[in-house]
Design an enzyme around this catalytic site. Structure first.
Site, PDB file in Angstrom:
ATOM      1  N   LYS A  13      42.784  32.650  38.738  1.00 34.14           N
ATOM      2  CA  LYS A  13      41.274  32.334  39.100  1.00 34.14           C
ATOM      3  C   LYS A  13      41.330  30.891  39.080  1.00 34.14           C
ATOM      4  O   LYS A  13      40.585  31.070  40.759  1.00 34.14           O
ATOM      5  CB  LYS A  13      40.436  32.002  38.377  1.00 34.14           C
ATOM      6  CG  LYS A  13      40.683  33.295  36.605  1.00 34.14           C
ATOM      7  CD  LYS A  13      39.933  32.378  35.514  1.00 34.14           C
ATOM      8  CE  LYS A  13      40.398  31.781  34.073  1.00 34.14           C
ATOM      9  NZ  LYS A  13      41.754  32.327  33.772  1.00 34.14           N
ATOM     10  N   ARG A 156      52.603  22.772  33.621  1.00 32.40           N
ATOM     11  CA  ARG A 156      51.430  22.715  32.481  1.00 32.40           C
ATOM     12  C   ARG A 156      52.407  22.280  31.003  1.00 32.40           C
ATOM     13  O   ARG A 156      52.725  23.571  30.858  1.00 32.40           O
ATOM     14  CB  ARG A 156      50.377  24.055  32.561  1.00 32.40           C
ATOM     15  CG  ARG A 156      49.636  23.464  33.251  1.00 32.40           C
ATOM     16  CD  ARG A 156      48.396  23.721  33.522  1.00 32.40           C
ATOM     17  NE  ARG A 156      48.289  25.070  33.091  1.00 32.40           N
ATOM     18  CZ  ARG A 156      46.690  25.905  33.294  1.00 32.40           C
ATOM     19  NH1 ARG A 156      45.997  25.859  34.203  1.00 32.40           N
ATOM     20  NH2 ARG A 156      45.701  26.669  31.880  1.00 32.40           N
ATOM     21  N   ARG A 167      48.039  32.556  24.409  1.00 29.32           N
ATOM     22  CA  ARG A 167      46.596  32.844  25.362  1.00 29.32           C
ATOM     23  C   ARG A 167      46.313  33.862  25.464  1.00 29.32           C
ATOM     24  O   ARG A 167      44.940  34.488  26.014  1.00 29.32           O
ATOM     25  CB  ARG A 167      47.096  31.612  26.312  1.00 29.32           C
ATOM     26  CG  ARG A 167      46.964  30.154  25.712  1.00 29.32           C
ATOM     27  CD  ARG A 167      47.860  29.351  26.800  1.00 29.32           C
ATOM     28  NE  ARG A 167      47.130  29.374  27.898  1.00 29.32           N
ATOM     29  CZ  ARG A 167      47.827  28.940  29.359  1.00 29.32           C
ATOM     30  NH1 ARG A 167      48.707  29.346  29.528  1.00 29.32           N
ATOM     31  NH2 ARG A 167      47.093  29.126  30.626  1.00 29.32           N
TER      32      ARG A 167
HETATM   33  P1  AP5 Z   1      46.584  30.322  38.447  1.00 30.01           P
HETATM   34  O1  AP5 Z   1      45.302  31.005  40.104  1.00 30.01           O
HETATM   35  O2  AP5 Z   1      46.639  29.225  38.247  1.00 30.01           O
HETATM   36  O3  AP5 Z   1      45.707  31.681  37.293  1.00 30.01           O
HETATM   37  P2  AP5 Z   1      44.539  30.845  36.413  1.00 30.01           P
HETATM   38  O4  AP5 Z   1      43.933  32.529  36.645  1.00 30.01           O
HETATM   39  O5  AP5 Z   1      43.749  29.617  37.084  1.00 30.01           O
HETATM   40  O6  AP5 Z   1      45.150  31.123  35.297  1.00 30.01           O
HETATM   41  P3  AP5 Z   1      45.382  29.375  33.952  1.00 30.01           P
HETATM   42  O7  AP5 Z   1      46.074  30.110  33.106  1.00 30.01           O
HETATM   43  O8  AP5 Z   1      44.529  28.448  34.462  1.00 30.01           O
HETATM   44  O9  AP5 Z   1      43.838  30.345  33.531  1.00 30.01           O
HETATM   45  P4  AP5 Z   1      43.969  29.393  32.142  1.00 30.01           P
HETATM   46  O10 AP5 Z   1      42.480  30.369  31.833  1.00 30.01           O
HETATM   47  O11 AP5 Z   1      44.175  30.158  30.778  1.00 30.01           O
HETATM   48  O12 AP5 Z   1      43.477  27.946  32.113  1.00 30.01           O
HETATM   49  P5  AP5 Z   1      42.886  26.876  31.994  1.00 30.01           P
HETATM   50  O13 AP5 Z   1      43.169  25.973  32.829  1.00 30.01           O
HETATM   51  O14 AP5 Z   1      41.297  27.601  31.896  1.00 30.01           O
HETATM   52  O15 AP5 Z   1      47.504  31.613  39.130  1.00 30.01           O
HETATM   53  C1  AP5 Z   1      48.662  31.488  37.872  1.00 30.01           C
HETATM   54  C2  AP5 Z   1      50.299  31.312  38.327  1.00 30.01           C
HETATM   55  O16 AP5 Z   1      50.135  33.031  39.845  1.00 30.01           O
HETATM   56  C3  AP5 Z   1      50.496  30.440  39.902  1.00 30.01           C
HETATM   57  O17 AP5 Z   1      51.739  30.470  39.824  1.00 30.01           O
HETATM   58  C4  AP5 Z   1      49.779  31.190  40.989  1.00 30.01           C
HETATM   59  O18 AP5 Z   1      50.454  30.859  41.976  1.00 30.01           O
HETATM   60  C5  AP5 Z   1      50.319  32.907  40.996  1.00 30.01           C
HETATM   61  N1  AP5 Z   1      49.565  33.847  41.068  1.00 30.01           N
HETATM   62  C6  AP5 Z   1      47.984  33.246  41.292  1.00 30.01           C
HETATM   63  N2  AP5 Z   1      47.654  34.667  41.890  1.00 30.01           N
HETATM   64  C7  AP5 Z   1      48.837  35.875  42.646  1.00 30.01           C
HETATM   65  C8  AP5 Z   1      48.928  36.575  42.998  1.00 30.01           C
HETATM   66  N3  AP5 Z   1      48.629  37.834  43.093  1.00 30.01           N
HETATM   67  N4  AP5 Z   1      50.427  37.430  43.226  1.00 30.01           N
HETATM   68  C9  AP5 Z   1      51.297  36.337  42.571  1.00 30.01           C
HETATM   69  N5  AP5 Z   1      51.501  35.340  41.651  1.00 30.01           N
HETATM   70  C10 AP5 Z   1      49.335  34.862  41.977  1.00 30.01           C
HETATM   71  O19 AP5 Z   1      42.268  26.481  30.466  1.00 30.01           O
HETATM   72  C11 AP5 Z   1      43.563  25.844  29.174  1.00 30.01           C
HETATM   73  C12 AP5 Z   1      43.286  25.508  28.040  1.00 30.01           C
HETATM   74  O20 AP5 Z   1      41.786  24.460  27.951  1.00 30.01           O
HETATM   75  C13 AP5 Z   1      42.984  26.546  27.294  1.00 30.01           C
HETATM   76  O21 AP5 Z   1      44.186  27.478  26.550  1.00 30.01           O
HETATM   77  C14 AP5 Z   1      41.775  26.135  26.327  1.00 30.01           C
HETATM   78  O22 AP5 Z   1      42.510  25.605  25.357  1.00 30.01           O
HETATM   79  C15 AP5 Z   1      41.244  24.995  27.365  1.00 30.01           C
HETATM   80  N6  AP5 Z   1      39.838  25.573  27.594  1.00 30.01           N
HETATM   81  C16 AP5 Z   1      39.671  25.986  28.999  1.00 30.01           C
HETATM   82  N7  AP5 Z   1      38.230  25.637  29.389  1.00 30.01           N
HETATM   83  C17 AP5 Z   1      37.586  26.694  27.729  1.00 30.01           C
HETATM   84  C18 AP5 Z   1      36.661  26.986  27.887  1.00 30.01           C
HETATM   85  N8  AP5 Z   1      35.547  27.745  28.500  1.00 30.01           N
HETATM   86  N9  AP5 Z   1      36.562  27.458  26.108  1.00 30.01           N
HETATM   87  C19 AP5 Z   1      37.477  27.047  25.557  1.00 30.01           C
HETATM   88  N10 AP5 Z   1      38.194  26.317  25.904  1.00 30.01           N
HETATM   89  C20 AP5 Z   1      38.872  25.992  27.438  1.00 30.01           C
HETATM   90 ZN    ZN Z   2      43.485  28.205  36.008  1.00 29.91          ZN
END
Ligand code: AP5
Ligand code: ZN
Length: 214
Positions: A13, A156, A167
């Site tokens: 994402k 992270r 997660r």
């Molecule tokens: P990346 O693009 O970083 O993946 P992402 O989908 O953004 O993953 P996140 O871990 O950020 O998602 P998340 O939803 O768990 O975390 P968030 O910050 O929202 O890619 C991941 C890796 O893969 C990178 O190294 C990238 O280079 C690689 N990659 C990407 N695409 C690729 C491809 N096509 N091929 C190969 N490699 C690839 O949330 C964190 C925390 O915040 C949650 O756990 C929760 O505690 C809180 N939180 C956030 N939002 C909410 C909400 N709405 N409600 C409640 N709690 C929330």
């Molecule tokens: Zn993210």
């Protein structure tokens, strides 16, 4: 253009949000980045959410809904926005509707859990900008440094394997029901729903996004 990016942790994402932001000029609203910034600042919000986030649990719906409601009112969202990591529960999606926050596209990235566990171990981030890298799949130009600023990249706190698996469990229980939810919204003509194969290379996914968004 109002977009929701939907997908498991590590589905890409944040990576594709960067592409959309750069090419379509819509601001990225990453609830995860906003919360991590609050933790770094040591604000009241940050202190409240730190343990929950580090443990891989979800922050309360009430708190997140307030955060997003305020954010989408800002001037830079007048022409659209890109929601990354929100909504991720049915109550959050319902709250969007209740507040009249409509979207044009819901874009889902589909990646199997085992692939995600592999990806997360190589993730490196530039916390200040939200730029995301991978040591193998998407390496920075200089090892350990951000491409734009040259600043150090970091790992992270919630990218430890056991926390990643937790997660993923929460994603399947609480967020995956949004796939059916937005499928129904699409059938009702309220938004378009498109699923991408998120196991393709980063550029291949971006290319398909560009074909859709024009
Ligand atoms: P990346 O693009 O970083 O993946 P992402 O989908 O953004 O993953 P996140 O871990 O950020 O998602 P998340 O939803 O768990 O975390 P968030 O910050 O929202 O890619 C991941 C890796 O893969 C990178 O190294 C990238 O280079 C690689 N990659 C990407 N695409 C690729 C491809 N096509 N091929 C190969 N490699 C690839 O949330 C964190 C925390 O915040 C949650 O756990 C929760 O505690 C809180 N939180 C956030 N939002 C909410 C909400 N709405 N409600 C409640 N709690 C929330
Ligand atoms: Zn993210």
């Amino acid at each position: 253009m109002r977009i929701i990016l939907l997908g498991a942790p590590g589905a890409g994402k944040g990576t594709q949000a960067q592409f959309i932001m750069e090419n379509y000029g819509v601001p990225q609203i990453s609830t995860g980045d906003m919360l991590r910034a609050a933790i770094k600042e040591g604000s009241e919000l940050g202190q409240k959410v730190k343990a929950v986030m580090d443990g891989g649990q979800l922050v309360s719906d009430e708190l997140i809904i307030e955060l997003v409601k305020d954010r989408v009112k800002k001037e830079d969202c007048a022409k659209g926005f890109l929601l990354d990591g929100f909504p991720r529960t049915i109550p959050q999606a319902d709250a969007m509707k209740e507040n009249g926050i409509d979207v044009d596209f819901v874009l889902e990235f589909d990646v199997p859990d085992e692939e995600i566990v592999k990806r997360m171990s190589g993730r490196r981030v530039h916390a200040a900008s939200g730029r995301v890298y991978h040591t193998v799949y998407n390496p920075p130009k200089v090892e350990g440094k951000d491409n734009e600023t040259g600043e150090d990249l970091s790992i992270r706190a919630d990218d430890v394997e056991a926390t990643v698996r937790k997660r993923l469990g929460i994603y399947h229980d609480q967020t995956a029901p949004l796939i059916a939810y937005y499928g129904k919204e699409a059938e009702a003509g309220n938004s378009k729903y498109v699923t991408f194969d998120g196991t393709q290379a980063v550029d291949a996914v971006s290319k398909q996004l560009a074909e859709l968004l024009g």
